[in-house]
Write a protein that holds these residues in place. Structure first.
Motif, PDB file in Angstrom:
ATOM      1  N   THR A 298       3.603  41.495  -7.390  1.00 57.98           N
ATOM      2  CA  THR A 298       4.939  41.480  -6.795  1.00 57.98           C
ATOM      3  C   THR A 298       5.708  42.747  -7.149  1.00 57.98           C
ATOM      4  N   ALA A 299       5.616  43.182  -8.409  1.00 55.05           N
ATOM      5  CA  ALA A 299       6.326  44.384  -8.847  1.00 55.05           C
ATOM      6  C   ALA A 299       5.835  45.617  -8.093  1.00 55.05           C
ATOM      7  N   ILE A 300       4.511  45.704  -7.887  1.00 52.68           N
ATOM      8  CA  ILE A 300       3.947  46.841  -7.172  1.00 52.68           C
ATOM      9  C   ILE A 300       4.401  46.857  -5.714  1.00 52.68           C
ATOM     10  N   LEU A 301       4.304  45.714  -5.065  1.00 57.23           N
ATOM     11  CA  LEU A 301       4.674  45.640  -3.650  1.00 57.23           C
ATOM     12  C   LEU A 301       6.146  45.972  -3.451  1.00 57.23           C
ATOM     13  N   GLU A 302       6.983  45.457  -4.329  1.00 53.47           N
ATOM     14  CA  GLU A 302       8.419  45.696  -4.195  1.00 53.47           C
ATOM     15  C   GLU A 302       8.771  47.154  -4.480  1.00 53.47           C
ATOM     16  N   ARG A 303       8.084  47.766  -5.431  1.00 60.58           N
ATOM     17  CA  ARG A 303       8.376  49.168  -5.761  1.00 60.58           C
ATOM     18  C   ARG A 303       8.016  50.088  -4.606  1.00 60.58           C
ATOM     19  N   VAL A 304       6.854  49.871  -4.002  1.00 59.30           N
ATOM     20  CA  VAL A 304       6.455  50.718  -2.876  1.00 59.30           C
ATOM     21  C   VAL A 304       7.372  50.482  -1.678  1.00 59.30           C
ATOM     22  N   ALA A 305       7.618  49.219  -1.354  1.00 61.72           N
ATOM     23  CA  ALA A 305       8.459  48.904  -0.200  1.00 61.72           C
ATOM     24  C   ALA A 305       9.866  49.470  -0.362  1.00 61.72           C
ATOM     25  N   ALA A 306      10.387  49.491  -1.589  1.00 59.88           N
ATOM     26  CA  ALA A 306      11.734  50.009  -1.834  1.00 59.88           C
ATOM     27  C   ALA A 306      11.816  51.514  -1.620  1.00 59.88           C
ATOM     28  N   ALA A 307      10.666  52.193  -1.722  1.00 56.69           N
ATOM     29  CA  ALA A 307      10.645  53.647  -1.545  1.00 56.69           C
ATOM     30  C   ALA A 307      10.568  54.051  -0.069  1.00 56.69           C
ATOM     31  N   LEU A 308      10.382  53.091   0.819  1.00 54.97           N
ATOM     32  CA  LEU A 308      10.229  53.386   2.248  1.00 54.97           C
ATOM     33  C   LEU A 308      11.564  53.272   2.970  1.00 54.97           C
ATOM     34  N   ALA A 309      11.925  54.314   3.686  1.00 51.51           N
ATOM     35  CA  ALA A 309      13.152  54.282   4.492  1.00 51.51           C
ATOM     36  C   ALA A 309      12.955  53.346   5.673  1.00 51.51           C
ATOM     37  N   PRO A 310      14.062  52.827   6.235  1.00 48.73           N
ATOM     38  CA  PRO A 310      13.951  51.915   7.389  1.00 48.73           C
ATOM     39  C   PRO A 310      13.170  52.532   8.546  1.00 48.73           C
ATOM     40  N   GLU A 311      13.352  53.841   8.775  1.00 49.36           N
ATOM     41  CA  GLU A 311      12.646  54.490   9.872  1.00 49.36           C
ATOM     42  C   GLU A 311      11.139  54.493   9.638  1.00 49.36           C
ATOM     43  N   LEU A 312      10.745  54.677   8.376  1.00 51.33           N
ATOM     44  CA  LEU A 312       9.324  54.685   8.052  1.00 51.33           C
ATOM     45  C   LEU A 312       8.731  53.291   8.234  1.00 51.33           C
ATOM     46  N   LYS A 313       9.470  52.290   7.824  1.00 52.63           N
ATOM     47  CA  LYS A 313       9.002  50.915   7.997  1.00 52.63           C
ATOM     48  C   LYS A 313       8.818  50.597   9.483  1.00 52.63           C
ATOM     49  N   GLN A 314       9.734  51.099  10.288  1.00 53.00           N
ATOM     50  CA  GLN A 314       9.610  50.867  11.720  1.00 53.00           C
ATOM     51  C   GLN A 314       8.373  51.563  12.279  1.00 53.00           C
ATOM     52  N   SER A 315       8.089  52.752  11.772  1.00 54.89           N
ATOM     53  CA  SER A 315       6.888  53.477  12.211  1.00 54.89           C
ATOM     54  C   SER A 315       5.627  52.702  11.849  1.00 54.89           C
ATOM     55  N   LEU A 316       5.635  52.076  10.670  1.00 55.04           N
ATOM     56  CA  LEU A 316       4.479  51.290  10.252  1.00 55.04           C
ATOM     57  C   LEU A 316       4.328  50.055  11.140  1.00 55.04           C
ATOM     58  N   ASP A 317       5.442  49.418  11.454  1.00 49.50           N
ATOM     59  CA  ASP A 317       5.382  48.247  12.332  1.00 49.50           C
ATOM     60  C   ASP A 317       4.896  48.629  13.730  1.00 49.50           C
ATOM     61  N   ASP A 318       5.277  49.826  14.193  1.00 46.74           N
ATOM     62  CA  ASP A 318       4.855  50.280  15.523  1.00 46.74           C
ATOM     63  C   ASP A 318       3.343  50.431  15.615  1.00 46.74           C
ATOM     64  N   LEU A 319       2.695  50.703  14.489  1.00 52.69           N
ATOM     65  CA  LEU A 319       1.244  50.841  14.494  1.00 52.69           C
ATOM     66  C   LEU A 319       0.542  49.535  14.833  1.00 52.69           C
ATOM     67  N   LEU A 320       1.255  48.429  14.651  1.00 52.51           N
ATOM     68  CA  LEU A 320       0.653  47.109  14.837  1.00 52.51           C
ATOM     69  C   LEU A 320       0.935  46.523  16.215  1.00 52.51           C
ATOM     70  N   VAL A 321       1.677  47.267  17.040  1.00 54.98           N
ATOM     71  CA  VAL A 321       2.042  46.769  18.371  1.00 54.98           C
ATOM     72  C   VAL A 321       0.895  47.005  19.346  1.00 54.98           C
ATOM     73  N   VAL A 322       0.586  45.983  20.123  1.00 53.33           N
ATOM     74  CA  VAL A 322      -0.471  46.101  21.135  1.00 53.33           C
ATOM     75  C   VAL A 322       0.142  46.183  22.527  1.00 53.33           C
ATOM     76  N   ASP A 323       0.977  45.216  22.886  1.00 57.91           N
ATOM     77  CA  ASP A 323       1.638  45.159  24.205  1.00 57.91           C
ATOM     78  C   ASP A 323       0.623  45.344  25.322  1.00 57.91           C
ATOM     79  N   SER A 324       0.900  46.329  26.225  1.00 58.65           N
ATOM     80  CA  SER A 324       0.014  46.549  27.371  1.00 58.65           C
ATOM     81  C   SER A 324      -1.191  47.413  27.019  1.00 58.65           C
ATOM     82  N   GLN A 325      -1.185  47.978  25.796  1.00 55.56           N
ATOM     83  CA  GLN A 325      -2.304  48.812  25.402  1.00 55.56           C
ATOM     84  C   GLN A 325      -3.507  47.928  25.069  1.00 55.56           C
TER      85      GLN A 325
END
Length: 286
Positions: free
Chosen positions: A162-189
Motif C-alpha cells: 500500500t505504501a509503495i502504490l500510494e507513493r508512486v501514485a502521489a508523484a503522478l500529475a492528473p494529466e499523467l494519470k489521464q494519459s495512462l488511462d487513455d492507454l487502456l481505451v479501446v472504443d472503435s479501435q
C-alpha cells in the motif's frame, strides 16, 4: 505454514551436541529428562522456537539424531513429553543457557519494522519466514507460533504494498494519470494503445524498426519517463510490470487507481528500456 525443513548438513552442523551442551544435559536426572532437554535444545537451535507440548509431535530425524548422540532410546521422549512441569521448566533453563528470550511486544514491534522494509522487495512468504527467523535469532529472541509469524508477514506485506502504490501514485500529475488511462481505451479501435506497446515485432525489418520507434514515442508522450522510481526495488518493479504484461486493458481498468497507475508506470519504464535495446539489436541484424 510448516517450517520444519532442514538439510542433513544443517542437522549435523546445528544439532550436534557440544561439550557445553552435554554438560547442561547431564544436570538432569533420568535418561528421559536428558533426552528431552537435549531434544528441546537442538530444536531451538534448528528452528529458533520450542516444540509444542500438546500435541507433542517430534521431528523424527532430529529426535533420532539426538538420541543416538546420547545413546538413549528415542521412545523415551514420549515419557518426557507428558511431564508438563519438567517440559516447561527445561524451556526456561534453555533460554538462560542460550541467553535468549521469548517473543514479546518489543520483539513484535522490531520484527514488524523489519518485515515492512523487507516486504518492499517482494520476498516470497517462505523467504520472509526465513529472514524473520534469522532476524529474531540475531537479536536473541525466539520465534512466535507459526500462525502469529504468518499473520505478521501478511500484514506487513500488505502495508508495504500500500505504501509503495500510494507513493508512486502521489508523484503522478492528473494529466499523467489521464494519459495512462487513455492507454487502456479501446472504443472503435481494434486494440488499445497499451496492446500496441506490448506487441513486439518478431522479424527484423525496416517496418519493424518503425513500429518500435512509434512505441518509444507513445511511451514518451505519456510523461511517465519523468517519474523517478530509483528508490523502488527492482524486484518489485518487475513484479508490477509483469502483472500488466499478463492483463488486458479491461482487467487493468478494474484495478484500484493507485495500483493501476503504479503498475502501468513500472511497465512503461521497463518497456521503454526493453524497446530501446530491441531497436539496437534489430539494427545490427538488418
Amino acid at each position: 505454514m510448516n517450517n520444519l525443513h532442514f538439510t542433513q548438513e544443517q542437522l549435523v552442523r546445528v544439532a550436534r551436541l557440544s561439550d557445553e551442551d552435554i554438560a547442561l544435559v547431564n544436570t538432569c536426572r533420568g535418561s528421559h529428562n536428558k533426552l528431552g532437554i537435549a531434544y528441546q535444545l537442538c530444536y531451538v537451535k534448528l528452528f529458533n522456537r520450542f516444540p509444542a507440548q500438546s500435541p507433542f509431535v517430534t521431528a523424527e530425524e532430529l529426535a533420532t539424531f539426538v538420541a543416538v548422540q546420547l545413546d538413549i532410546p528415542v521412545d523415551q521422549l514420549r515419557t518426557y513429553a507428558v511431564r508438563q512441569w519438567t517440559f516447561s521448566h527445561h524451556q526456561e533453563t534453555i533460554c538462560k543457557y542460550l541467553q535468549s528470550t521469548k517473543f514479546d511486544s518489543d520483539a513484535e514491534t522490531s520484527l514488524k519494522n523489519y518485515l515492512f522494509q523487507r516486504s518492499q522487495q517482494i520476498q516470497p512468504t517462505e523467504s520472509l519466514l526465513f529472514l524473520a527467523t534469522e532476524f529474531l535469532r540475531e537479536h536473541k529472541r525466539l520465534n512466535p507460533s507459526d500462525d502469529t509469524l504468518e499473520r505478521l508477514i501478511q500484514t506487513e506485506r500488505e502495508k508495504a504494498r500500500t505504501a509503495i502504490l500510494e507513493r508512486v501514485a502521489a508523484a503522478l500529475a492528473p494529466e499523467l494519470k489521464q494519459s495512462l488511462d487513455d492507454l487502456l481505451v479501446v472504443d472503435s479501435q481494434v486494440y488499445s494503445k497499451l496492446y500496441q506497446i506490448k506487441d513486439v515485432p518478431r522479424i527484423s525489418s525496416v517496418t519493424a524498426m518503425k513500429l518500435l520507434a512509434d512505441k518509444l514515442s507513445l511511451i514518451e508522450q505519456t510523461g511517465v519517463l519523468q517519474i523517478d522510481l530509483g528508490w523502488l526495488n527492482n524486484n518489485y518493479k518487475r513484479y508490477l510490470s509483469s502483472y500488466v504484461l499478463r492483463c488486458d486493458a479491461y482487467k487493468l481498468r478494474e484495478l484500484a487507481p493507485a495500483n493501476r497507475y503504479t503498475s502501468l508506470t513500472c511497465f512503461l519504464q521497463e518497456a521503454y528500456q526493453n524497446t530501446t535495446d530491441h531497436i539496437f539489436d534489430m539494427y545490427h541484424k538488418t
